[in-house]
Design a protein around this motif. Structure first.
Motif, PDB file in Angstrom:
ATOM      1  N   GLU A  63      44.739   2.047 -69.765  1.00 31.06           N
ATOM      2  CA  GLU A  63      46.154   2.371 -68.572  1.00 31.06           C
ATOM      3  C   GLU A  63      46.061   2.480 -67.720  1.00 31.06           C
ATOM      4  O   GLU A  63      46.529   1.620 -66.738  1.00 31.06           O
ATOM      5  CB  GLU A  63      46.746   3.174 -68.946  1.00 31.06           C
ATOM      6  N   SER A  64      45.092   3.335 -67.067  1.00 36.02           N
ATOM      7  CA  SER A  64      44.526   2.997 -65.442  1.00 36.02           C
ATOM      8  C   SER A  64      44.317   1.681 -65.100  1.00 36.02           C
ATOM      9  O   SER A  64      44.520   1.703 -64.090  1.00 36.02           O
ATOM     10  CB  SER A  64      43.583   4.858 -65.281  1.00 36.02           C
ATOM     11  N   LYS A  66      44.535  -1.603 -66.162  1.00 39.45           N
ATOM     12  CA  LYS A  66      45.157  -2.006 -66.101  1.00 39.45           C
ATOM     13  C   LYS A  66      46.319  -2.032 -64.861  1.00 39.45           C
ATOM     14  O   LYS A  66      47.099  -3.048 -63.750  1.00 39.45           O
ATOM     15  CB  LYS A  66      46.590  -2.195 -67.242  1.00 39.45           C
ATOM     16  N   LEU A  67      46.502  -0.858 -64.151  1.00 39.84           N
ATOM     17  CA  LEU A  67      47.905  -0.218 -63.211  1.00 39.84           C
ATOM     18  C   LEU A  67      46.607  -0.774 -61.679  1.00 39.84           C
ATOM     19  O   LEU A  67      47.661  -1.662 -61.111  1.00 39.84           O
ATOM     20  CB  LEU A  67      47.360   0.795 -63.238  1.00 39.84           C
ATOM     21  N   TYR A  68      45.726  -0.185 -61.989  1.00 42.61           N
ATOM     22  CA  TYR A  68      44.818  -0.491 -60.438  1.00 42.61           C
ATOM     23  C   TYR A  68      45.003  -2.110 -61.051  1.00 42.61           C
ATOM     24  O   TYR A  68      44.515  -2.741 -59.406  1.00 42.61           O
ATOM     25  CB  TYR A  68      43.722  -0.301 -60.961  1.00 42.61           C
ATOM     26  N   GLU A  70      47.004  -4.517 -61.084  1.00 45.80           N
ATOM     27  CA  GLU A  70      48.461  -4.900 -61.055  1.00 45.80           C
ATOM     28  C   GLU A  70      48.652  -4.942 -60.037  1.00 45.80           C
ATOM     29  O   GLU A  70      48.817  -5.647 -59.216  1.00 45.80           O
ATOM     30  CB  GLU A  70      49.359  -4.227 -61.789  1.00 45.80           C
ATOM     31  N   ILE A  71      48.229  -3.540 -59.554  1.00 48.67           N
ATOM     32  CA  ILE A  71      48.301  -2.915 -57.737  1.00 48.67           C
ATOM     33  C   ILE A  71      47.541  -4.113 -57.115  1.00 48.67           C
ATOM     34  O   ILE A  71      47.741  -4.663 -56.039  1.00 48.67           O
ATOM     35  CB  ILE A  71      47.845  -1.593 -57.403  1.00 48.67           C
TER      36      ILE A  71
END
Length: 95
Positions: A63-64, A66-68, A70-71
């Motif tokens: 999950e982390s 995936k967020l990185y 996206e950023i």
């Protein structure tokens, strides 16, 4: 600023008490001597200044990451380059 991005353990050297980890495609060598539990190939760890500090749950790591991603995808090229250059100044560089 040094960020602790989840890193997947891909190799362990028990003699040196280190691991080779993959951090979003970048391989780094990190000490595993401060991790309370036994680190195994396939584990995700958080690294700070070249030391794995703890093992984290694979679901949380994914999950982390995936967020990185996206950023990073939303950043302008110049900002991406600056972030990479700044991360190269953090201890525990790539191998």
């Amino acid at each position: 600023m040094c960020l602790s991005i989840p890193s997947k353990v891909i190799e362990i050297d028990k003699e040196e008490n280190t691991a080779i980890v993959d951090t979003m495609g970048v391989r780094r060598k990190a000490s595993i001597e401060f991790v309370a539990d036994e680190v195994k190939v396939g584990d995700y760890v958080l690294i700070h200044i070249g030391y794995a500090m703890n093992i984290i749950d694979e679901e949380y790591a994914e999950e982390s990451l995936k967020l990185y991603r996206e950023i990073i995808a939303s950043m302008e090229e110049e900002d991406r380059r600056a972030m990479i250059e700044e991360s190269d100044q953090c201890p525990g560089g790539a191998v």
